[in-house]
Design a protein around this motif. Structure first.
Motif, short mmCIF file in Angstrom:
data_model
loop_
_atom_site.label_atom_id
_atom_site.label_comp_id
_atom_site.label_asym_id
_atom_site.label_seq_id
_atom_site.Cartn_x
_atom_site.Cartn_y
_atom_site.Cartn_z
N LEU A 76 -1.81 17.28 -8.47
CA LEU A 76 -1.34 17.40 -7.08
C LEU A 76 -0.08 16.55 -6.86
CD1 LEU A 76 -4.69 17.32 -5.10
CD2 LEU A 76 -3.07 19.23 -5.24
N MET A 77 -0.07 15.35 -7.41
CA MET A 77 1.12 14.50 -7.29
C MET A 77 2.34 15.16 -7.93
SD MET A 77 -0.12 10.60 -7.92
CE MET A 77 1.57 10.05 -8.01
N ALA A 78 2.13 15.84 -9.05
CA ALA A 78 3.23 16.46 -9.78
C ALA A 78 3.93 17.55 -8.96
CB ALA A 78 2.73 17.04 -11.09
N PHE A 79 3.22 18.15 -8.01
CA PHE A 79 3.83 19.18 -7.17
C PHE A 79 4.92 18.63 -6.26
CE2 PHE A 79 -0.17 21.63 -7.91
CZ PHE A 79 0.43 22.78 -8.43
N ASN A 80 4.86 17.34 -5.94
CA ASN A 80 5.84 16.72 -5.04
C ASN A 80 6.09 15.28 -5.47
OD1 ASN A 80 7.59 16.33 -2.97
ND2 ASN A 80 6.10 16.63 -1.34
N LEU A 81 6.44 15.11 -6.73
CA LEU A 81 6.54 13.79 -7.32
C LEU A 81 7.57 12.89 -6.64
CD1 LEU A 81 5.23 12.14 -9.50
CD2 LEU A 81 6.96 12.94 -11.10
N ASP A 82 8.68 13.45 -6.21
CA ASP A 82 9.71 12.63 -5.55
C ASP A 82 9.16 11.95 -4.30
OD1 ASP A 82 11.60 13.25 -7.44
OD2 ASP A 82 12.42 14.95 -6.31
N TYR A 83 8.40 12.68 -3.51
CA TYR A 83 7.82 12.11 -2.29
C TYR A 83 6.79 11.04 -2.64
CZ TYR A 83 4.66 11.55 1.63
OH TYR A 83 3.85 11.01 2.59
N TYR A 84 5.86 11.39 -3.52
CA TYR A 84 4.76 10.46 -3.83
C TYR A 84 5.27 9.21 -4.54
CZ TYR A 84 1.52 14.07 -2.40
OH TYR A 84 0.83 15.00 -1.68
N TRP A 85 6.32 9.33 -5.30
CA TRP A 85 6.88 8.18 -6.03
C TRP A 85 7.36 7.10 -5.06
CZ3 TRP A 85 6.21 6.96 -10.87
CH2 TRP A 85 7.00 6.00 -11.46
N GLN A 86 7.87 7.51 -3.91
CA GLN A 86 8.41 6.53 -2.95
C GLN A 86 7.43 6.17 -1.83
OE1 GLN A 86 9.32 7.26 0.47
NE2 GLN A 86 8.52 9.33 0.29
N ALA A 87 6.30 6.88 -1.74
CA ALA A 87 5.35 6.66 -0.65
C ALA A 87 4.49 5.42 -0.93
CB ALA A 87 4.47 7.89 -0.46
N LYS A 88 4.65 4.40 -0.09
CA LYS A 88 3.89 3.16 -0.29
C LYS A 88 2.38 3.39 -0.16
CE LYS A 88 7.64 0.24 1.24
NZ LYS A 88 8.21 -0.53 2.32
N TRP A 89 1.97 4.26 0.76
CA TRP A 89 0.55 4.54 0.92
C TRP A 89 -0.05 5.10 -0.36
CZ3 TRP A 89 -1.56 9.30 0.18
CH2 TRP A 89 -0.70 10.40 0.23
N MET A 90 0.74 5.91 -1.09
CA MET A 90 0.23 6.50 -2.33
C MET A 90 0.03 5.42 -3.40
SD MET A 90 -0.95 8.89 -4.14
CE MET A 90 -0.65 10.47 -3.42
N LEU A 92 -10.80 2.80 2.42
CA LEU A 92 -9.37 2.53 2.19
C LEU A 92 -8.63 3.80 1.78
CD1 LEU A 92 -6.99 0.47 1.72
CD2 LEU A 92 -7.76 0.46 -0.66
N ILE A 93 -9.16 4.50 0.81
CA ILE A 93 -8.47 5.68 0.28
C ILE A 93 -8.39 6.79 1.32
CG2 ILE A 93 -8.66 7.54 -1.43
CD1 ILE A 93 -9.67 5.33 -3.39
N VAL A 94 -9.47 7.06 2.02
CA VAL A 94 -9.44 8.13 3.02
C VAL A 94 -8.47 7.79 4.15
CG1 VAL A 94 -10.81 9.33 4.78
CG2 VAL A 94 -11.72 9.04 2.48
N VAL A 95 -8.50 6.54 4.61
CA VAL A 95 -7.56 6.14 5.67
C VAL A 95 -6.12 6.29 5.19
CG1 VAL A 95 -6.73 4.14 6.99
CG2 VAL A 95 -9.18 4.66 6.91
N LEU A 96 -5.84 5.88 3.97
CA LEU A 96 -4.47 6.01 3.45
C LEU A 96 -4.04 7.46 3.34
CD1 LEU A 96 -4.53 3.25 0.68
CD2 LEU A 96 -3.14 3.24 2.77
N VAL A 97 -4.92 8.32 2.86
CA VAL A 97 -4.57 9.73 2.67
C VAL A 97 -4.39 10.45 4.01
CG1 VAL A 97 -5.42 11.96 1.81
CG2 VAL A 97 -5.60 9.91 0.39
N VAL A 98 -5.24 10.14 4.98
CA VAL A 98 -5.18 10.84 6.26
C VAL A 98 -4.06 10.29 7.14
CG1 VAL A 98 -6.45 11.30 8.40
CG2 VAL A 98 -7.61 11.51 6.20
N LEU A 99 -3.95 8.97 7.25
CA LEU A 99 -2.96 8.38 8.16
C LEU A 99 -1.58 8.22 7.54
CD1 LEU A 99 -5.14 5.64 9.90
CD2 LEU A 99 -4.68 8.00 10.64
N LYS A 100 -1.51 8.11 6.23
CA LYS A 100 -0.24 7.91 5.52
C LYS A 100 0.61 6.82 6.21
CE LYS A 100 -0.05 12.59 3.68
NZ LYS A 100 -1.44 12.88 3.88
N PRO A 101 0.08 5.62 6.32
CA PRO A 101 0.84 4.55 6.99
C PRO A 101 2.08 4.15 6.18
CG PRO A 101 -1.11 3.65 5.95
CD PRO A 101 -1.18 5.13 5.77
N PHE A 102 2.88 3.36 6.77
CA PHE A 102 4.15 2.83 6.19
C PHE A 102 5.22 3.85 6.36
CE2 PHE A 102 0.67 0.97 3.63
CZ PHE A 102 0.75 -0.33 4.08
#
Length: 139
Positions: free
Chosen positions: A66-80, A129-139
């Motif tokens: 799933l990360m590979a589908f949008n690696l540029d975004y996930y690479w810079q996302a602090k929540w990820m 922690l993981i569910v909150v990070l995935v749903v809210l995507k803070p930062f």
């Protein structure tokens, strides 16, 4: 991609079911004074660990896909990065469970049931922690 996401979520749910129940077996093992009961619980723990470990691998692999589908975004996302740290911690927790399963097989456990009751609560913290990070995507 939706199929990958669906199977990733299913695998994560199954993995968590296993790492919630496995320490509960350890609680019963530590509290039991009957050798036959302890032996049966050790067998249950070993079988559950062997069943849930490949599911954990599937969950992780599908997550990476799933990360590979949008690696540029996930690479810079602090929540990820925080989520991935939580997943690494869960992998370590899973490995520690494997150690305790091996200890149960040798009937050489030195921890009491209270220890395992506390140990049993650890994955709940990572789930939150993981569910909150995935749903809210803070930062």
């Amino acid at each position: 991609m939706l199929w990958v996401k669906a199977f990733h979520i299913i695998a994560v749910i199954c993995w968590f079911a296993g790492i919630f129940y496995l320490p509960r077996i350890m609680v019963y093992f530590a509290a039991s004074e009957h050798p036959q009961t302890r032996q049966q619980l050790a067998i249950m723990a070993r079988k559950l660990y062997r069943f849930v470990t490949p599911i954990a691998v599937i969950a992780i692999v599908l997550g990476l896909v799933l990360m590979a589908f949008n690696l540029d975004y996930y690479w810079q996302a602090k929540w990820m990065w925080l989520k991935l740290a939580g997943v690494v911690a869960l992998v370590v927790y899973h490995a520690v469970c494997g150690h305790y399963v091996a200890v149960m097989q040798q009937d050489s456990n030195h921890h009491g049931h209270v220890y395992f009751r506390i140990f049993n609560e650890v994955p709940v913290l990572f789930l939150v922690l993981i569910v909150v990070l995935v749903v809210l995507k803070p930062f």
